[in-house]
Design an enzyme around this catalytic site. Sequence first.
Site, short mmCIF file in Angstrom:
data_model
loop_
_atom_site.label_atom_id
_atom_site.label_comp_id
_atom_site.label_asym_id
_atom_site.label_seq_id
_atom_site.Cartn_x
_atom_site.Cartn_y
_atom_site.Cartn_z
N VAL A 1 0.28 -6.96 -11.25
CA VAL A 1 0.96 -7.76 -10.23
C VAL A 1 1.90 -6.89 -9.42
CG1 VAL A 1 2.60 -9.65 -9.86
CG2 VAL A 1 0.76 -9.91 -11.53
N ALA A 2 2.59 -5.96 -10.11
CA ALA A 2 3.51 -5.07 -9.42
C ALA A 2 2.79 -4.14 -8.46
CB ALA A 2 4.29 -4.25 -10.45
N ILE B 1 0.12 -4.77 -6.68
CA ILE B 1 -0.51 -5.44 -5.54
C ILE B 1 0.54 -6.11 -4.66
CG2 ILE B 1 -2.15 -7.24 -4.85
CD1 ILE B 1 -3.44 -6.86 -7.66
N GLU C 1 1.33 -8.78 -2.66
CA GLU C 1 0.68 -10.05 -2.34
C GLU C 1 0.87 -10.50 -0.89
OE1 GLU C 1 1.35 -10.11 -6.77
OE2 GLU C 1 2.45 -9.45 -5.02
N ASP D 1 -15.26 -0.41 34.99
CA ASP D 1 -16.09 -0.78 36.13
C ASP D 1 -15.27 -0.50 37.39
OD1 ASP D 1 -18.23 -2.04 37.54
OD2 ASP D 1 -16.96 -3.81 37.74
N ASN E 1 7.81 -9.33 -4.39
CA ASN E 1 6.62 -9.09 -3.56
C ASN E 1 6.45 -10.12 -2.45
OD1 ASN E 1 6.15 -6.97 -5.23
ND2 ASN E 1 4.18 -7.67 -6.02
N ASP F 1 10.55 -8.35 -0.33
CA ASP F 1 9.82 -7.33 0.42
C ASP F 1 9.34 -7.83 1.77
OD1 ASP F 1 10.15 -5.63 -1.63
OD2 ASP F 1 8.06 -5.53 -2.25
#
Length: 868
Positions: free
Chosen positions: A279-280, A282, A284, A326, A692, A696
């Site tokens: 978990v740490a 990743i 989230e 163009d 997370n 963060d």
Amino acid sequence: MSLHNKKIEEIVSIFDTDLNKGLSNEEAKKRLEKNGKNELKEANKKTIFQIFFEQINDVMIYVLIVAAVITTIVNKEFTDAIIILLVVIVNAVVGVTQELKAGKALEALKKMTNPKAVVIRSGKTFEINSSDLVVGDIVLLDAGRVVPADLRLVETSSLQIEESSFTGESVPVNKDASVILEEDTLMSDRINLAFMSTLVSYGRAKGVVIATSNDTQIGKIADMLDTEDEKTPLQVKMNKLGKQLGYIAIVICVLIFVIGIMQKRGAVEMLITSISLAVAAIPEGLVAIIAIVLSLGVTRMSKKNAIIKKLPAVETLGSVNYICSDKTGTLTQNKMTVVKTFTKDIDENLLTKAFILSSDAKIEGDIQIGDPTELALIAKGINEGILRDSLDELHPRVDEYSFDSDRKLMSTLVKNKDSFRVYTKGALDNLLKISTHIVVDGNVVEFTDSLKEEVLEKAHDMAKEALRVLAVAYKDTDTKISSDEFENNLVFIGISGMIDPPRMQAFDSIKKAHKAGIAVVMITGDHKDTAFAIAKNLNIASSEDQTISGPELEEMSDEMLEKVVTNYRVFSRVSPVHKVRIVKALRKNNNIVSMTGDGVNDAPSLKSADIGVAMGITGTDVAKGASSMILTDDDFSTIVVAIEEGRNIYDNIKKAIIFLLSCNLGEVISIFIATILAWPIPLIATQILWINLVTDSLPALALGVDPISTDQMSKKPRDKDENFFSQGAWFRALVGGTLIGTLTLSAFVIGLIEKGYSLNTLSMADEPSLAYARTMAFIVLTVSQLFYAYTTRSSEESLIKIGIFKNKFLNYSLIIGLVLQFSLLYIPVLSDAFKVTKLSIFDLDIVILFALIPVIVNELIKKFIKFK
């Protein structure tokens, strides 16, 4: 099958039709049942479920879903998992909404290709829906009518067709049914054909339907649009990062579990510990943060006249190093304008009046009717205060001799008080042959060879500047004369040079693009000399060696084109297929390519490019549907503004990613080292998830909207394969994460030592002591991350130079983060939920000091270590 190189009799035979009677109603019905409607066939549409699945079919999304499952196992409740899954669902819904709004190209094509058509069937003429046309039908065309299918023309009378949205040419094309062309004649030069969806601007014609539906040239364009969208550079990098994080999480889980078993810890305890580490590892909130940053970027860009249809296109713009543009309507105004004139007369008004009275065009407010070259002459008159209506009242038209492609002239007979006057305009060479006199300083004198040479020299000068030259003359007569007497013994007045002029804003924009290391390439259907003249004027090309034409491209294989494509800055007389080949060749050379355009012919290349940019005002619905971005002001300079915004967004996304990974690395290191040393885990899963998803995320979002740096457009475009960890970012992330992790663990150890434990007895700590030590670790980890966000705003410039408090959102995130964090300590319900407790003043000082160390170290790295 080529039909432009066959005689009319052969065409009649091939399609088994009759030029006078057309098909019988019965035969037309049979062919319609056999071949289907004259409508563009749509590709199989994706269902909403398929689009939704595509949005979640992403490695990072899978990592988040795994994190949700892991969180549920660790916490034994569903709240945190629901939060993560909501992030996934919201992100997917945003993506589905964007895609449903986009992808309208084929529908737009179908809408624009179903006008009415005048046909001859069973010897009778009547109007039908163009969707009911079949090959072999005899179709009649006149001015203002949309060509309903691809036709082989069999009769033409002064026919001109506006094909700028199809071939890119800025002036109508003169068509001639009698011409038999070579088999390899370019599509844009097949003057005996008329193409579906183009517009008749002048004259009349009869033609045989030779192709309907997707067999038409515009149908082939529709088929070219029906391709899979490629992933943008950001999507590719995020997929790669997601895989890497997933592998890291798996390795950490397995490694820690094995280490724990070897230490003779309980299997259940080690499972929970290893899952906590995963978990740490990743972040989230990363996917949601990137989606929000891109959405905010889209909102900002919409205020700057750039509408983004797909979120990842914002970032793609920032990595563009080639703009393929163009010419007509993009770099130029798509409006013929008289820029030079020459007359020997002292009264230039005579020249302007003569051009107006020998024209059919009209300008009434915003409504413009007629040939673009004639409209340019009328506009010149308006600018000089000479109005068509006033002239027509004074000199009403009595007769005319219409333009045709053989004479290349048009004449009118107007009433001039008690007499009449003929005005004739057209090609200079033809007019010189029938002019015997010239107006010089108000007097009519003999048109000598030396005077003709002077006129030709002025015309040659205009031609060198790619101006389209028109000449005009007159003849007075006492009586009304017939049209066959109009064009002889004329008095020459002068010439005008006109061009579709560049947009004024394009000059500065191209200069900025070059400064930013972005090559600008012109791709157009116009002739080589016209294209080069515009390109040279805009500083796109400096020599004719940098130009290449469609016929020259035809002789090149794709492999050869890939080798030489970067040598050219102007591609002229190109077809839609050529445009796609050019874009693909540039991309094969590892370039990030933006293609701008407004016409039907631009749509395939717009879709083939990394990012297609359509004009919002003059652009066709087809071009808008095939593009990634639409300019609401049709201003080329908006592209440069968008690129600057895109560069900043990428930099901000990179800051957010490096920040989050540094923080997560700190979590992993603190837990990993504690596990290796057989110490208690310094953070519990709930605290990790809080960090997370909340602590963060706020600074990461603030970094995502960091203001644009002043030197953004003085940097070279980043390399296509550049990853998020380039230019020393990996080193700073490693150092920052290591410092945050070791300081977090140090605070944890200090907390336990204060409670009477030694390094050898930490594993025997009771729950109250663990709660106090974990609180110290928790505060160090969260506060250090809040502070660390400030130093990640720039990888090179110091905090003082960039301004500590210039990012107001980062300031808000700091205040909110501190308030939330200390609320956990002092609100009993929250402190119980997160298993934290109040700290002493001394320990608060320690955690604040520890939290500042990563910032100080990163600032020293900027000062003493330079990365390339």
